[in-house]
Design an enzyme around this catalytic site. Structure first.
Site, mmCIF file in Angstrom:
data_model
loop_
_atom_site.group_PDB
_atom_site.id
_atom_site.type_symbol
_atom_site.label_atom_id
_atom_site.label_comp_id
_atom_site.label_asym_id
_atom_site.label_seq_id
_atom_site.Cartn_x
_atom_site.Cartn_y
_atom_site.Cartn_z
ATOM 1 C CB ILE A 106 -4.413 -0.914 9.794
ATOM 2 C CG1 ILE A 106 -4.951 -1.558 11.075
ATOM 3 C CG2 ILE A 106 -3.718 -1.967 8.930
ATOM 4 C CD1 ILE A 106 -6.012 -2.627 10.833
ATOM 5 C CB CYS A 107 -1.551 0.303 6.177
ATOM 6 S SG CYS A 107 -0.655 0.481 4.617
ATOM 7 C CB THR A 108 -2.576 4.592 4.187
ATOM 8 O OG1 THR A 108 -3.820 3.891 4.029
ATOM 9 C CG2 THR A 108 -1.552 4.046 3.209
ATOM 10 C CB THR A 126 2.753 4.772 7.931
ATOM 11 O OG1 THR A 126 1.679 4.519 7.008
ATOM 12 C CG2 THR A 126 3.903 5.452 7.202
#
Length: 319
Positions: A106-108, A126
């Site tokens: 998730i994300c970073t 990302t």
């Protein structure tokens, strides 16, 4: 695409600087799937982790539990706490992950996977704000910063914050079909699909104060996807010139009207492939593609599979 016969164990890896909201998404979304998933949380050493908020998070498990996971989720950390070189304790923790386990970021969290070499040659995403840094640091990853998530088989990556919800709903759909995923979405009061991708959230010029919105025209178009809508039709409904409508639409949605229409038609086609026995040609007509061949082309461009493969996958998963 997998057909899951038993409950899955999902282990979420929390690192120092973790975002509490994203850390809780797998438990909240997958935990609403009628007991189909067991969601556990671990840290690299079994100790509490600092969050990017003003509190520390206690966890019950150390990295050894990653060896029992069917799916591993890498929760994101704030960019201030990110390191481009993978810390040794994180690298060691990842050695517990089984070779056949599904891995989700998730994300970073995508930076962790990339630093571990797991995204080499793969398509990934990302948070859009970090896309340039990601490309410079990991040039051998095929980064797509415009989408909410990427499913590249065993490894899945998602964009910022709430896209963790999108990817967890995708896991439910992939494992158990659309009916359960839609039920989970209703229970969690979130949309089962979100229109568009990250492009709509990238910083855009603010429309002029008092400017008319295109929202009403978008709602109008969604009720007429089976019709051959043109830019002129949309602009006329919004009572704007073609140029003004196209500019304002892009400001509000982050996509051109044409691309947005194709996305909506593909989304509607996916729903009909999952929920009906209509032929591909019939579905094409209902969603505004001129032919079944056109639907096949656009569906393949969007998700990389044919209508027959998509239908077989999701109708089988639902049974």
């Amino acid at each position: 695409m997998r057909h899951v016969e038993r409950n899955q164990r999902v282990v979420v890896l929390a690192l120092d600087g973790v975002y509490p909201f994203e850390l809780g998404i797998p438990s909240r979304i997958l935990g609403a799937a009628d007991g189909r998933y067991e969601v556990l949380t671990c840290s690299v050493d079994g100790r509490p982790v600092s969050s990017n908020a003003d509190f520390t998070i206690g966890v019950e498990h150390g990295p050894e539990i990653l060896a029992t996971a069917d799916t591993v989720v890498i929760a994101p950390v704030s960019s201030e706490r990110m390191t481009l070189e993978l810390p040794e304790e994180v690298r060691t923790a990842l050695t517990f992950v089984r070779p056949d386990a599904r891995i989700v970021s998730i994300c970073t969290g995508a930076f962790v996977l990339a630093a571990a070499g797991l995204l080499e040659g793969r398509r990934a995403t990302t948070h859009w704000q970090l896309a340039d840094l990601f490309r410079i640091t990991y040039p051998h990853v095929d980064l797509d910063p415009d989408v909410l998530f990427v499913d590249d088989g065993r490894i899945l990556t998602s964009a910022g914050a709430a896209s963790g919800v999108d990817i967890c709903l995708h896991l439910v759909r992939k494992d158990h079909g659309s009916e359960l995923a839609n039920t989970v979405a209703r229970r969690c009061v979130v949309p089962p699909f979100r229109d568009g991708g990250q492009a709509q959230y990238i910083e855009q010029p603010v429309p002029e104060q008092g400017a008319a919105s295109t929202a009403g025209t978008r709602a109008w178009a969604l009720e007429r996807l089976d019709e051959p809508l043109t830019l002129g039709d949309l602009a006329a409904h919004a009572r704007m010139s073609l140029r003004t409508f196209a500019r304002r639409f892009n400001e509000e949605v982050g996509l051109s009207p044409g691309r947005w229409l194709i996305q909506q038609r593909v989304a509607r086609a996916r729903h009909l492939l999952e929920s009906s026995d209509l032929s591909v040609d019939q579905i094409a007509g209902r969603v505004g593609f001129a032919t079944g061949a056109s639907l096949r082309q656009h569906l393949h461009a969007a998700i990389g599979v044919s209508p027959q493969v998509y239908r077989r996958t999701f109708q089988t998963a639902a049974r």
